[in-house]
Design a protein around this motif. Structure first.
Motif, PDB file in Angstrom:
ATOM      1  N   PRO A  66       0.801  -1.238   0.000  1.00 24.50           N
ATOM      2  CA  PRO A  66       0.000   0.000   0.000  1.00 24.50           C
ATOM      3  C   PRO A  66       0.830   1.283   0.000  1.00 24.50           C
ATOM      4  O   PRO A  66       0.368   2.307  -0.488  1.00 24.50           O
ATOM      5  CB  PRO A  66      -0.824  -0.118   1.294  1.00 24.50           C
ATOM      6  N   LEU A  67       2.044   1.241   0.545  1.00 28.77           N
ATOM      7  CA  LEU A  67       2.851   2.465   0.660  1.00 28.77           C
ATOM      8  C   LEU A  67       3.870   2.607  -0.465  1.00 28.77           C
ATOM      9  O   LEU A  67       4.705   3.520  -0.422  1.00 28.77           O
ATOM     10  CB  LEU A  67       3.592   2.475   2.005  1.00 28.77           C
ATOM     11  N   SER A  68       3.807   1.752  -1.472  1.00 27.60           N
ATOM     12  CA  SER A  68       4.882   1.702  -2.459  1.00 27.60           C
ATOM     13  C   SER A  68       4.993   2.974  -3.288  1.00 27.60           C
ATOM     14  O   SER A  68       6.102   3.414  -3.618  1.00 27.60           O
ATOM     15  CB  SER A  68       4.693   0.504  -3.389  1.00 27.60           C
ATOM     16  N   LYS A  69       3.880   3.587  -3.613  1.00 23.65           N
ATOM     17  CA  LYS A  69       3.915   4.715  -4.559  1.00 23.65           C
ATOM     18  C   LYS A  69       4.571   5.946  -3.950  1.00 23.65           C
ATOM     19  O   LYS A  69       5.330   6.656  -4.622  1.00 23.65           O
ATOM     20  CB  LYS A  69       2.502   5.048  -5.019  1.00 23.65           C
ATOM     21  N   LYS A  70       4.276   6.248  -2.698  1.00 25.76           N
ATOM     22  CA  LYS A  70       4.795   7.473  -2.082  1.00 25.76           C
ATOM     23  C   LYS A  70       5.567   7.214  -0.783  1.00 25.76           C
ATOM     24  O   LYS A  70       6.437   7.991  -0.414  1.00 25.76           O
ATOM     25  CB  LYS A  70       3.637   8.433  -1.774  1.00 25.76           C
TER      26      LYS A  70
END
Length: 500
Positions: A210-214
């Motif tokens: 879930p936190l990969s993008k930012k």
């Protein structure tokens, strides 16, 4: 590992390549690895906990802990023995609300003990005493413990290490299903190390974390088959990445660096990647204007590459580690000191063509250096140490491992350095007892490594007790380091950790 005070049996820490492997547990919180950021902290992950019970006698009398009186301490073994149902194999999984973990009412002990065992104020203080391995196990005891332990504050500075086989579950049909990474997201991990992954694995990771993008700030890929396309997709999708490590990745090329590197990256490590040469350094210098740290192990980088750095990087870059860059000579050192005048950390470890003249250039031009590594530079002599002692007045760490031409004369030069705190002389085969006498006046020394120095005797080593501020002394493979000597050190250097 077993604690003799309460009989609590804890899972062993299995070291693997400097990382800590958490053994698989039957309730599914165990097969990923977690590593700290510094070597010292990595070592501590394998140490037994200093708090073997929920209420040890030492803690029971701590006035700063809000612990009510209790007739008999509630042992950690009693609570940890409560098993949870089997689940997935990655650390941080098994987080669904429906999992059948024991409730506080079902914990053993009297009502007052059970209430104390789930008091969040106590747990928030108590869990700081445990290593990462132990926290992973303790999170399995009950939902209350897991809720406290899954706070991001308990995992700061830790990096999960995930191997390819740990990223997938095999379904009954034989198909592979990417595991849930929700447990990692709850704990707020902002850095990952992926081992042996492909382009597809990285895409799956991006889609499922879930936190990969930012939210991910650091990515490390080791022994992976990532290609130019995969590298480009990863850095394009993961917009938060500012620290990147590529180790043992032989399928990307210099063209991939030109197409992938982004100006937001401030720290880059590249090692054992066969396609990295001078053109890769050109890409780094032109595409990373905000670079503060560069770690490079590349056998085909030449002196020319060190002239590529721009004036912008000369202002921002403070750490440069060139490890086993065999083609670098003194000419490359000239280019480097002119391009990067603000370095505070420099490693030329394994740059075997660098001589005393190169060290003189470093000492005269890089006056801000606090750490210098010249290990495995066989052409370095005592003259280089004279240059260092005369000009590098802020130097705190000096590594001279395997500098086989260093003698007692060189140590006499170093003895004048009042700022030096760490000195590494591993396998310096010409250092003798007389040289050690020069070091006895260095009251600033906190760490001294003499491992493998064959000419040091018990008599010479015993004089080190005069360094009363010493915190760590390494004497591995020293013929003069006898059991009697270690006993002598334990009596006269009680605050120093002596490594046998």
């Amino acid at each position: 590992m077993s604690n003799p005070r309460n009989g609590d049996t804890k899972p062993p820490c299995l070291p693997r390549n400097g990382l800590v492997k958490i053994p698989t547990q039957p309730n599914g919180l165990g097969s990923a690895s977690i590593t700290k950021g510094t070597p010292a902290m990595k070592n501590r992950l394998c140490q037994p906990s200093s708090v073997p019970a929920i209420l040890s006698p030492a803690l029971a009398h701590r006035s700063d802990l809000p612990i009510p009186s209790l007739a008999s301490p509630l042992s950690l073994a009693a609570l940890a023995s409560v098993s949870s149902p089997p689940g997935p194999s990655l650390v941080g999984l098994n987080t669904s609300e429906g999992s059948e973990q024991p409730s506080p009412e079902r914990l053993p002990g009297s009502p007052s003990e059970r209430q104390l065992a789930v008091d969040e104020k106590i747990l928030n203080r108590l869990f700081w005493y445990f290593s990462a391995c132990e926290k992973c196990v303790l999170a399995q005891v009950c939902k209350a413990w897991r809720r406290v332990l899954y706070q991001p504050k308990f995992w700061v500075g830790l990096t999960p290490v995930l191997h390819t086989k740990e990223l997938y579950n095999i379904l009954p049909s034989g198909e592979k299903e990417f595991v849930s990474l929700q447990g990692f997201a709850i704990r707020g991990f902002d850095g990952f190390c992926l081992v042996g992954v492909s382009d597809l694995d990285i895409c799956e990771f991006i889609d499922n974390y879930p936190l990969s993008k930012k939210g991910v700030k650091a990515m490390s890929l080791k022994r992976s088959t990532i290609t130019d396309a995969g590298l480009e997709v990863m850095l394009e999708q993961m917009q938060g990445v500012v620290r990147l490590e590529l180790s043992g990745c032989n399928d990307f090329t210099e063209a991939g660096l030109w197409s992938s590197l982004n100006a937001r990256i401030t720290a880059l490590s590249v090692s054992d990647c066969i396609n990295v040469a001078d053109d890769a350094i050109a890409a780094i210098s032109q595409l990373l204007p905000n670079l503060t740290e560069l770690n490079l192990q590349a056998y085909h980088v030449t002196d020319t590459a060190l002239a590529y750095f721009t004036a912008k990087q000369g202002y921002t870059t403070h750490t440069l580690r060139l490890n086993s860059c065999w083609e670098i000579t003194n000419h490359g050192v000239v280019n480097m000191v002119h391009s990067l005048p603000n370095l505070s950390v420099l490693s030329l470890s394994g740059c075997s063509k660098v001589t005393d003249d190169g060290v003189e250039l470093v000492a005269e031009n890089l006056r801000k250096l606090r750490s210098l590594d010249l290990s495995w530079c066989p052409r370095i002599t005592d003259m280089a140490l004279e240059y260092i002692a005369c000009d590098l007045h802020k130097l705190e760490e000096l590594v001279l491992d395997r500098c086989v031409r260093i003698t007692d004369t060189g140590l006499s030069y170093l003895s004048t350095m009042s700022s030096l705190r760490s000195l590494y002389l591993r396998w310096c085969c010409q250092v003798q007892d007389f040289g050690l006498k020069h070091l006895l006046s260095m009251g600033s020394l906190r760490l001294l490594s003499l491992a493998g120095c064959p000419l040091l005797t018990t008599t010479g080593l015993s004089g080190l007790v005069q360094l009363q501020e010493l915190e760590e002394l390494e004497l591995t493979n020293c013929p003069g380091a006898t059991p009697e000597l270690f006993k002598y050190f334990s009596q006269h250097l009680p605050c120093c950790m002596v490594i046998e």
